[in-house]
Write an enzyme that holds these catalytic residues in place. Structure first.
Site, PDB file in Angstrom:
ATOM      1  N   ALA A   1       0.837  -1.203   0.000  1.00  0.00           N
ATOM      2  CA  ALA A   1       0.000   0.000   0.000  1.00  0.00           C
ATOM      3  C   ALA A   1       0.869   1.249   0.000  1.00  0.00           C
ATOM      4  O   ALA A   1       2.025   1.213   0.421  1.00  0.00           O
ATOM      5  CB  ALA A   1      -0.904   0.017   1.221  1.00  0.00           C
ATOM      6  N   ASP A   2       0.301   2.324  -0.490  1.00  0.00           N
ATOM      7  CA  ASP A   2       0.931   3.636  -0.327  1.00  0.00           C
ATOM      8  C   ASP A   2      -0.172   4.657  -0.061  1.00  0.00           C
ATOM      9  O   ASP A   2      -1.276   4.529  -0.590  1.00  0.00           O
ATOM     10  CB  ASP A   2       1.737   4.032  -1.564  1.00  0.00           C
ATOM     11  CG  ASP A   2       2.635   5.232  -1.279  1.00  0.00           C
ATOM     12  OD1 ASP A   2       3.414   5.185  -0.303  1.00  0.00           O
ATOM     13  OD2 ASP A   2       2.561   6.230  -2.017  1.00  0.00           O
TER      14      ASP A   2
END
Lengths: 214, 214
Positions: free
Chosen positions: B86-87
């Protein structure tokens, strides 16, 4: 936003008139030191006597808090600089959902909330000493948050209820725990859904205890 | 909503390709056991090369995750049943705010966000094994939450920055910590603002690992 006055606040005698472990956790989260003194108020107001869920939660929060205020103010010992009380309800179509009474009740409440939008209302009561009669000032406000629950299967609901998490929570779910996956979104104050709206509370504290070092 | 498949999930080899202590905490909150394997991807994509913050965060999340995928799939040892990456970015008027670089930078970011509405976007990447070339399937989605920050005084901002809390967080605040008092409300997924949207993640897991006991 409390940092400028936190040192000043933590030199004061602050009472949290609630047994909710979530409210205690939220006070710790923002660094506020409170003594917990539970209310003996029975929370038995008749919902039918109130026009709206907001009226009901407002009066319940007030009664819960005033029971503690009256008890502490009648004692000889020093009066708290601040007494904090609150009550939270979950409401859908005018109906009020408090803590589930049984496994079946929890399942029926979650089946009602599944796939729809409900509201969580918390009424907060802040009591500070004042000269006069009564010898205190009451500041009260309420916060409403819309909560969207995802579409849940019967099996999801039953297996969630079997974790026991719903049993001590208004509306039968804990947004900050396993129940976090049930909620697709909210509109408004998140901490209100846990049981205590932190931003409006901090704003009131900044008014009640102004930053004297600024 | 994961309870029906949680036992099945926790018999699998799940990798969280993130060093964020908040994402680790969220996985624990929903009872999911993950092994943490940080990505070596440098996160140096040029923001100017992307039309929108969403494009930027989508590509960064993909690259971060694929670095771990390529590394683990090239090893002789058993392949994970699921790799999670994820970011998260904070964005206002098309500008992207990541972790502050200094005290002054944190103050300037918070001054920009104060009294206005920003967006938090997380892109989530889920990688599962598949026969074929490449030998895996990528599921990617993004979640956007509107966040309303209260009007903060210069002194509130500076004293908050001095707690150090802003320094390792996109946008320079932690909604789940002292920063909770700064936020007057949100619209959308709360856990997305912490760094990982739990409800859409749980929905994807239910699709990728269907309940076989039902």
């Amino acid at each position: 936003m409390l940092q400028p006055i936190l040192h000043q606040l933590n030199s004061k005698y602050i009472v949290l008139a609630s047994t909710s472990p979530r409210r205690k956790m939220l006070m710790e989260q923002i660094g506020l030191k409170c003594k917990i003194i539970p209310s003996n108020f029975e929370e038995n107001l008749r919902k039918e006597d109130f026009k709206t869920p907001l009226d009901y939660v407002t009066e319940t929060a007030r009664q819960k808090t005033l029971e503690v205020v009256n008890r502490l103010y009648s004692e000889k010992s020093s009066r708290p600089d601040l007494i904090i009380g609150a009550d939270t309800v979950v409401t859908l179509d005018g109906e009020i959902f408090e803590k589930p009474k049984s496994r079946d009740h929890a399942i029926s409440v979650l089946s009602r909330l599944s796939g729809s939008t409900h509201n969580v209302i918390t009424s907060v009561v802040l009591v500070t000493p004042e000269t006069g009669d009564p010898p205190f000032k009451i500041t009260q406000f309420s916060t409403n948050t819309e909560v969207w629950m995802g579409e849940l299967s019967q099996r999801m609901i039953e297996s969630y209820v079997d974790t026991q998490e719903p049993m001590d929570k208004a509306g039968g779910y804990g947004i900050q725990a396993l129940g976090s996956t049930l909620i697709s979104g909210i509109k408004g104050d998140y901490f209100n859904v846990i049981g205590f709206p932190l931003h409006p509370f901090a704003k009131e504290l900044c008014k009640l205890f102004p930053d004297t070092s600024a």
